[in-house]
Design an enzyme around this catalytic site. Structure first.
Site, short mmCIF file in Angstrom:
data_model
loop_
_atom_site.label_atom_id
_atom_site.label_comp_id
_atom_site.label_asym_id
_atom_site.label_seq_id
_atom_site.Cartn_x
_atom_site.Cartn_y
_atom_site.Cartn_z
N GLY A 31 0.88 -1.33 0.42
CA GLY A 31 0.40 0.03 0.16
C GLY A 31 0.89 0.94 0.03
O GLY A 31 1.68 1.12 -0.63
N LEU A 33 0.46 3.96 -2.23
CA LEU A 33 0.64 3.87 -3.53
C LEU A 33 2.02 4.68 -4.05
O LEU A 33 0.61 6.03 -3.99
CB LEU A 33 -0.08 2.92 -4.32
CG LEU A 33 -0.35 1.58 -3.82
CD1 LEU A 33 -1.94 1.41 -4.43
CD2 LEU A 33 0.35 0.45 -3.70
N HIS A 34 2.48 4.48 -4.77
CA HIS A 34 3.21 5.64 -5.71
C HIS A 34 3.01 5.18 -7.26
O HIS A 34 2.31 4.13 -7.77
CB HIS A 34 4.68 6.16 -4.83
CG HIS A 34 4.94 5.18 -4.80
ND1 HIS A 34 5.87 4.58 -5.76
CD2 HIS A 34 5.97 4.84 -3.28
CE1 HIS A 34 6.62 3.87 -5.40
NE2 HIS A 34 6.84 3.63 -4.00
N HIS A 37 4.33 2.15 -7.47
CA HIS A 37 3.61 1.05 -8.21
C HIS A 37 2.59 0.79 -9.47
O HIS A 37 2.66 -1.04 -10.05
CB HIS A 37 2.69 0.70 -6.95
CG HIS A 37 4.12 0.69 -5.20
ND1 HIS A 37 3.61 2.17 -4.43
CD2 HIS A 37 3.87 0.05 -4.33
CE1 HIS A 37 4.58 1.46 -3.50
NE2 HIS A 37 4.63 0.25 -3.67
N LEU A 150 11.80 -3.03 -9.24
CA LEU A 150 13.58 -3.42 -9.12
C LEU A 150 14.25 -2.43 -8.24
O LEU A 150 15.58 -2.24 -7.98
CB LEU A 150 14.67 -2.88 -10.86
CG LEU A 150 14.39 -4.24 -11.37
CD1 LEU A 150 14.61 -4.49 -12.90
CD2 LEU A 150 15.04 -5.57 -10.91
N SER A 188 7.56 4.54 -0.70
CA SER A 188 6.53 5.00 0.51
C SER A 188 7.40 5.60 1.39
O SER A 188 6.88 6.42 2.09
CB SER A 188 6.03 3.50 0.89
OG SER A 188 5.35 3.19 -0.46
#
Ligand code: PAF
Length: 282
Positions: A31, A33-34, A37, A150, A188
């Site tokens: 979660g 999320l940016h 993601h 990655l 995050s």
């Protein structure tokens, strides 16, 4: 996007898709999320017909003194982002659903060698927690492909090894790191940085890029790594580690190795930042 907090109804949906001959991609997350993601979801669309994401802050991969309690939880905003990215299903289990017997009695997956050094050394038990939850989520979702960023380079190697060693019929798709304009890898945990630390943090990647440039012509890894470490510390961070390794085995690089990765972690205020640069010397 349907949201599932139990295994049975998620499986029913996935098996209905399977009966229609559809291919399933999986994007596991914790979660908050940016864009990094969301780039995983975008990549997932290239490989499958239906995209399943999960949001689960996995207690098994946090150490006793780590940030599980303060780890940012932004479920409503996350759901909006996943909908906008065209996610078909979201799995949001509770810790009780995933670990009903408690962490102490949970069967686990240990992936040897690639889990050992670097973040595995600084965060004992971390990769056991990652491999166990990813294995469990793979068993629940049974995807054809799964996408991983990655930025967590060692994590990708651990998961790739687990899939190979346990003959899991899943293609692991590594996705390039998304960066801020400053070069800072999106994470995050960047949310922990103050404005002042946000200005300092890109120096981690800057020092690594400097090292990568030197490695194109020099092989005196020890002294170059020491100089890169000094640059990171001089910028106001505390280097946890910086190493040059074989890109797949993660063993310390040997002079004959052509595919290398620079792996680094540094503390910047409350955040522990990690980054990597892959180098092809062919
Ligand atoms: O990379 C992450 O966010 C987590 O380690 C993962 C793969 C979702 C497992 O909890």
């Amino acid at each position: 996007m349907n949201v599932y907090s139990d295994i049975q109804s998620l499986r029913a949906q996935i098996s209905a898709w399977r009966q229609q001959g559809l291919k399933i991609a999986f994007v596991p997350t914790m979660g908050n999320l940016h864009s990094g993601h969301i780039s995983l979801v975008e990549e997932a669309h290239k490989h499958a017909d239906k995209i399943v994401a999960s949001i689960f802050v996995n207690p098994m991969q946090f150490g006793a003194n780590e940030d599980i309690d303060s780890y940012p939880r932004t479920m409503d905003a996350d759901q909006q982002k996943l909908i906008a990215a065209g996610t078909d299903a979201l799995f949001t289990p509770t810790p009780d659903l995933i670990y009903p017997k408690g962490l102490d009695k949970q069967t686990y997956v240990d992936v040897p060698n690639v889990s050992d050094g670097y973040c595995g050394e600084s965060r004992p038990g971390h990769f056991r927690g990652v491999a166990t939850i990813v294995c469990k989520l793979f068993n629940i979702v049974q995807p054809d492909v799964a996408c991983f960023g990655l930025k967590d380079y060692q994590q990708v190697q651990v998961i790739q090894s687990m899939v190979e060693d346990l003959s899991m019929p899943i293609d692991i798709i590594p996705v390039e790191t998304m960066r801020e304009a400053s070069g800072l890898a999106m994470s995050s945990r960047n949310n922990y940085l103050t404005a002042e630390q946000l200005a300092i943090a890109p120096n981690l990647n800057k020092a690594m890029r400097w090292l990568a440039e030197q490695l194109k012509t020099a092989t005196d890894y020890v002294s170059l790594i020491e100089q890169a470490k000094e640059k990171i510390n001089a910028a106001g961070m505390k280097t946890d580690y910086i190493h040059v390794s074989h890109a797949r085995t993660l063993n310390p690089a040997q002079p004959q190795d052509k595919h290398l990765v620079i792996l680094a972690a540094a503390h910047c205020g409350k955040a522990r930042l990690i980054d990597n640069i892959q180098l092809n010397l062919d």
